[in-house]
Design a protein around this motif. Structure first.
Motif, PDB file in Angstrom:
ATOM      1  N   VAL A  36       0.837  -1.201   0.000  1.00  0.00           N
ATOM      2  CA  VAL A  36       0.000   0.000   0.000  1.00  0.00           C
ATOM      3  C   VAL A  36       0.872   1.250   0.000  1.00  0.00           C
ATOM      4  N   GLU A  37       1.898   1.267   0.842  1.00  0.00           N
ATOM      5  CA  GLU A  37       2.768   2.441   0.948  1.00  0.00           C
ATOM      6  C   GLU A  37       3.486   2.722  -0.373  1.00  0.00           C
ATOM      7  N   ILE A  38       3.934   1.680  -1.033  1.00  0.00           N
ATOM      8  CA  ILE A  38       4.618   1.865  -2.320  1.00  0.00           C
ATOM      9  C   ILE A  38       3.637   2.389  -3.362  1.00  0.00           C
ATOM     10  N   ASN A  39       2.425   1.846  -3.374  1.00  0.00           N
ATOM     11  CA  ASN A  39       1.430   2.252  -4.368  1.00  0.00           C
ATOM     12  C   ASN A  39       0.978   3.700  -4.200  1.00  0.00           C
ATOM     13  N   ILE A  40       0.978   4.190  -2.967  1.00  0.00           N
ATOM     14  CA  ILE A  40       0.557   5.585  -2.753  1.00  0.00           C
ATOM     15  C   ILE A  40       1.749   6.544  -2.845  1.00  0.00           C
ATOM     16  N   GLY A  41       2.936   6.004  -3.118  1.00  0.00           N
ATOM     17  CA  GLY A  41       4.107   6.861  -3.317  1.00  0.00           C
ATOM     18  C   GLY A  41       4.774   7.323  -2.041  1.00  0.00           C
ATOM     19  N   LEU A  42       4.551   6.614  -0.933  1.00  0.00           N
ATOM     20  CA  LEU A  42       5.113   7.052   0.334  1.00  0.00           C
ATOM     21  C   LEU A  42       6.634   7.080   0.310  1.00  0.00           C
ATOM     22  N   TYR A  43       7.261   6.175  -0.457  1.00  0.00           N
ATOM     23  CA  TYR A  43       8.722   6.105  -0.473  1.00  0.00           C
ATOM     24  C   TYR A  43       9.353   6.940  -1.588  1.00  0.00           C
ATOM     25  N   ASP A  44       8.540   7.760  -2.241  1.00  0.00           N
ATOM     26  CA  ASP A  44       9.091   8.605  -3.310  1.00  0.00           C
ATOM     27  C   ASP A  44      10.090   9.617  -2.759  1.00  0.00           C
ATOM     28  N   MET A  52       1.872  11.373   3.285  1.00  0.00           N
ATOM     29  CA  MET A  52       1.076  10.150   3.244  1.00  0.00           C
ATOM     30  C   MET A  52       1.024   9.413   4.588  1.00  0.00           C
ATOM     31  N   ALA A  53       1.640   9.967   5.603  1.00  0.00           N
ATOM     32  CA  ALA A  53       1.731   9.272   6.894  1.00  0.00           C
ATOM     33  C   ALA A  53       0.367   8.901   7.453  1.00  0.00           C
ATOM     34  N   ASP A  54      -0.642   9.754   7.259  1.00  0.00           N
ATOM     35  CA  ASP A  54      -1.980   9.514   7.797  1.00  0.00           C
ATOM     36  C   ASP A  54      -2.963   9.064   6.728  1.00  0.00           C
ATOM     37  N   ASN A  55      -2.457   8.560   5.619  1.00  0.00           N
ATOM     38  CA  ASN A  55      -3.325   8.039   4.570  1.00  0.00           C
ATOM     39  C   ASN A  55      -4.261   6.976   5.147  1.00  0.00           C
ATOM     40  N   ALA A  56      -5.560   7.071   4.823  1.00  0.00           N
ATOM     41  CA  ALA A  56      -6.554   6.190   5.440  1.00  0.00           C
ATOM     42  C   ALA A  56      -6.276   4.712   5.173  1.00  0.00           C
ATOM     43  N   GLN A  57      -5.917   4.392   3.922  1.00  0.00           N
ATOM     44  CA  GLN A  57      -5.656   2.996   3.589  1.00  0.00           C
ATOM     45  C   GLN A  57      -4.426   2.478   4.342  1.00  0.00           C
ATOM     46  N   ARG A  58      -3.418   3.323   4.438  1.00  0.00           N
ATOM     47  CA  ARG A  58      -2.209   2.931   5.170  1.00  0.00           C
ATOM     48  C   ARG A  58      -2.525   2.711   6.645  1.00  0.00           C
ATOM     49  N   MET A  59      -3.353   3.570   7.216  1.00  0.00           N
ATOM     50  CA  MET A  59      -3.700   3.444   8.623  1.00  0.00           C
ATOM     51  C   MET A  59      -4.487   2.161   8.879  1.00  0.00           C
ATOM     52  N   GLN A  60      -5.374   1.787   7.952  1.00  0.00           N
ATOM     53  CA  GLN A  60      -6.140   0.559   8.116  1.00  0.00           C
ATOM     54  C   GLN A  60      -5.226  -0.662   8.108  1.00  0.00           C
ATOM     55  N   PHE A  61      -4.289  -0.675   7.157  1.00  0.00           N
ATOM     56  CA  PHE A  61      -3.337  -1.779   7.126  1.00  0.00           C
ATOM     57  C   PHE A  61      -2.399  -1.718   8.331  1.00  0.00           C
ATOM     58  N   GLY A  62      -2.132  -0.516   8.802  1.00  0.00           N
ATOM     59  CA  GLY A  62      -1.300  -0.370   9.996  1.00  0.00           C
ATOM     60  C   GLY A  62      -1.960  -1.001  11.210  1.00  0.00           C
ATOM     61  N   PHE A  63      -3.281  -0.844  11.321  1.00  0.00           N
ATOM     62  CA  PHE A  63      -3.995  -1.464  12.437  1.00  0.00           C
ATOM     63  C   PHE A  63      -3.964  -2.988  12.308  1.00  0.00           C
ATOM     64  N   GLU A 114      -5.876   4.141  20.104  1.00  0.00           N
ATOM     65  CA  GLU A 114      -4.696   4.977  19.897  1.00  0.00           C
ATOM     66  C   GLU A 114      -4.594   5.456  18.458  1.00  0.00           C
ATOM     67  N   LEU A 115      -5.021   4.615  17.501  1.00  0.00           N
ATOM     68  CA  LEU A 115      -4.917   4.980  16.094  1.00  0.00           C
ATOM     69  C   LEU A 115      -6.095   5.810  15.603  1.00  0.00           C
ATOM     70  N   PHE A 116      -7.301   5.486  16.052  1.00  0.00           N
ATOM     71  CA  PHE A 116      -8.497   6.086  15.463  1.00  0.00           C
ATOM     72  C   PHE A 116      -9.379   6.851  16.448  1.00  0.00           C
ATOM     73  N   GLY A 117      -9.184   6.637  17.743  1.00  0.00           N
ATOM     74  CA  GLY A 117     -10.040   7.288  18.714  1.00  0.00           C
ATOM     75  C   GLY A 117      -9.564   8.686  19.083  1.00  0.00           C
ATOM     76  N   PRO A 118     -10.422   9.470  19.693  1.00  0.00           N
ATOM     77  CA  PRO A 118     -10.020  10.809  20.144  1.00  0.00           C
ATOM     78  C   PRO A 118      -9.102  10.704  21.356  1.00  0.00           C
ATOM     79  N   PRO A 119      -8.256  11.714  21.585  1.00  0.00           N
ATOM     80  CA  PRO A 119      -7.417  11.698  22.789  1.00  0.00           C
ATOM     81  C   PRO A 119      -8.276  11.633  24.048  1.00  0.00           C
ATOM     82  N   LEU A 120      -7.842  10.811  24.994  1.00  0.00           N
ATOM     83  CA  LEU A 120      -8.617  10.679  26.229  1.00  0.00           C
ATOM     84  C   LEU A 120      -8.734  12.008  26.956  1.00  0.00           C
ATOM     85  N   THR A 121      -7.704  12.835  26.838  1.00  0.00           N
ATOM     86  CA  THR A 121      -7.748  14.125  27.535  1.00  0.00           C
ATOM     87  C   THR A 121      -8.872  15.017  27.003  1.00  0.00           C
ATOM     88  N   SER A 122      -9.179  14.878  25.694  1.00  0.00           N
ATOM     89  CA  SER A 122     -10.252  15.701  25.131  1.00  0.00           C
ATOM     90  C   SER A 122     -11.612  15.274  25.656  1.00  0.00           C
TER      91      SER A 122
END
Length: 252
Positions: A36-44, A52-63, A114-122
């Motif tokens: 996914v990271e290569i396809n979205i050009g993250l390593y360009d 691309m760090a917060d790309n939705a598809q990357r985050m899903q695969f990250g989880f 940690e990846l998708f929820g709001p900060p607990l402090t908020s």
């Protein structure tokens, strides 16, 4: 302490040879994220990586990857604490698998938040610098508590329900700094190599990026084992010092 660290690292290699299919699960999920990271050009370039760090598809695969990294908490814990018994490590036994699933669900939910929820402090109305430092404090406190839960995390995949959070804290008492050193020694070298490979792939031609990412995926497989093994061997020694066995009365 150094015996435990050595045992952890040598056990990762022994496990990869004894149980190759189990070993390859985290690397395969890691490599899927790299695709996914290569396809979205993250390593360009480094600029592209930041964009691309917060790309939705990357985050899903990250989880999915973080869940895959939790899987060895069952089989590698059983492997290293049974004296490298591969058959015991692979066995889906009750109550061990049920106890482990409780820990897996808890840790998985925490990682999702940690990846998708709001900060607990908020959620309690804190924001800005106060909220940020409160978040740091909560994370630090949870990290300290986690050290005292190390024996609990090691005992349940073995099927030993007698060791819960309170007894785990008793077992780990007096072994806090020793456990910290073992965990750092088990994780930091491989984590540094992981980031180094990611940096090495930046801006390289695709024919070079692919083998670098393949090597990184295998490295992550060893890192997943070492992370688990560090806690397991630390808990084993702490329990031994208190003349307590992490294993259940009847093998599971």
């Amino acid at each position: 302490m150094w015996h435990d660290i050595k045992d952890n690292y040598t056990s990762t290699w022994a496990f990869a040879i004894a149980c190759p299919l189990l070993f390859l699960i985290p690397p395969l999920v890691e490599f899927a994220q790299h695709i996914v990271e290569i396809n979205i050009g993250l390593y360009d370039s480094i600029t592209a990586a930041r964009a691309m760090a917060d790309n939705a598809q990357r985050m899903q695969f990250g989880f999915a990857k973080t869940l895959a990294l939790l899987l060895p908490t069952y089989w590698f814990t059983r492997y290293i604490l049974s004296g490298r018994d591969a058959a015991y490590a692979r066995k889906l036994a009750m109550p061990a698998i049920g106890l482990w699933l409780v820990l897996f669900a808890f840790n998985g939910a925490q990682l999702w938040w940690e990846l998708f929820g709001p900060p607990l402090t908020s959620l309690i109305g804190l924001s800005g610098e106060i909220g940020q430092w409160t978040g740091y404090g909560v994370a630090f406190a949870w990290g300290v508590i986690g050290i005292y839960f190390t024996a609990w995390a090691a005992a349940w995949p073995l099927g030993n329900s007698r060791i819960g959070p309170i007894r785990s804290a008793h077992i780990m008492a007096g072994n806090f700094w020793r456990t910290i050193v073992i965990l750092i020694a088990s994780v930091v070298p491989l984590m540094a190599a992981h980031y180094a490979l990611g940096f090495a792939a930046m801006g390289r031609p695709l024919w070079l990026v692919w083998p670098i990412m393949a090597a990184d995926a295998i490295l992550v497989g060893f890192m997943a084992l070492a992370m688990v093994g560090g806690g397991a061997v630390a808990a084993r020694t702490a329990a031994s010092r208190k003349s307590i066995s992490l294993l259940p009365a009847e093998p599971a």
